[in-house]
Write a protein that holds these residues in place. Structure first.
Motif: not given
Length: 135
Positions: A26, A19, A9-12, A24, A15-17
Motif C-alpha cells: 500500500s 501488486s 491501482e488507485r484504491e481511493d 501487495t 492510497h494505491a495498491r
C-alpha cells in the motif's frame, strides 16, 4: 534478460495498491499527505534499502560472513522544479563480529551487484503510453 512486472491501482484518493506475484504494497498517492503511507519517492528509497539488504544477505552467506543484523538509513534530496530526487545518501549499518575490511568488501559487492543500485547509479530510460478516453 529478466522482466519485472508490477501493477499499481488507485484504491481511493489517498492510497494505491502495488501488486506483484501475489504480494501487495500500500502506498500513499495524495501529494503532501504523509499520513497516507509511503509516497513514491520514499518507495524508491525503500527499494534501494531493500536491494542493499537483499545483497548483503546473499553475499554474506556466499562469503561465509556472520552478519547478525542489517539496517539501511537513507535520505534523498528533492528538487522542486522539475520535481526529482537529485541526491541519495545512505548508511549501511551491519551488526557483525567480522573484520571491518571484510564488511567493507561486502558493502562494495552489495552495491556493485544490486539491480536497484545499478539502475539508480546508471539511470534508465522510462517509456510509457496512455490508453483510454482522456489522458
Amino acid at each position: 534478460m529478466r522482466t519485472y512486472h508490477v501493477t499499481v491501482e488507485r484504491e481511493d484518493e489517498f492510497h494505491a495498491r502495488a501488486s506483484a506475484h501475489g504480494h501487495t504494497l500500500s502506498v500513499g498517492v495524495k501529494r503532501g499527505d504523509s499520513t497516507a503511507g509511503f509516497n513514491a519517492a520514499e518507495t524508491l528509497l525503500a527499494a534501494l534499502g531493500t536491494c542493499l539488504i537483499t545483497n548483503v544477505n546473499a553475499l554474506a552467506d556466499k562469503m561465509r560472513l556472520q552478519v547478525d543484523d542489517v539496517r539501511v538509513e537513507i535520505a534523498g534530496d528533492r528538487r522542486d522544479e522539475p520535481p526529482g530526487i537529485v541526491q541519495i545518501r545512505y548508511r549501511l549499518l551491519l551488526d557483525s563480529p567480522e573484520l571491518p575490511e571484510k564488511l567493507e568488501r561486502l558493502h562494495e559487492l552489495a552495491l556493485e551487484w544490486g539491480t536497484v543500485t545499478n539502475t539508480l547509479r546508471d539511470g534508465v530510460a522510462v517509456e510509457g503510453e496512455c490508453e483510454g478516453v482522456v489522458c
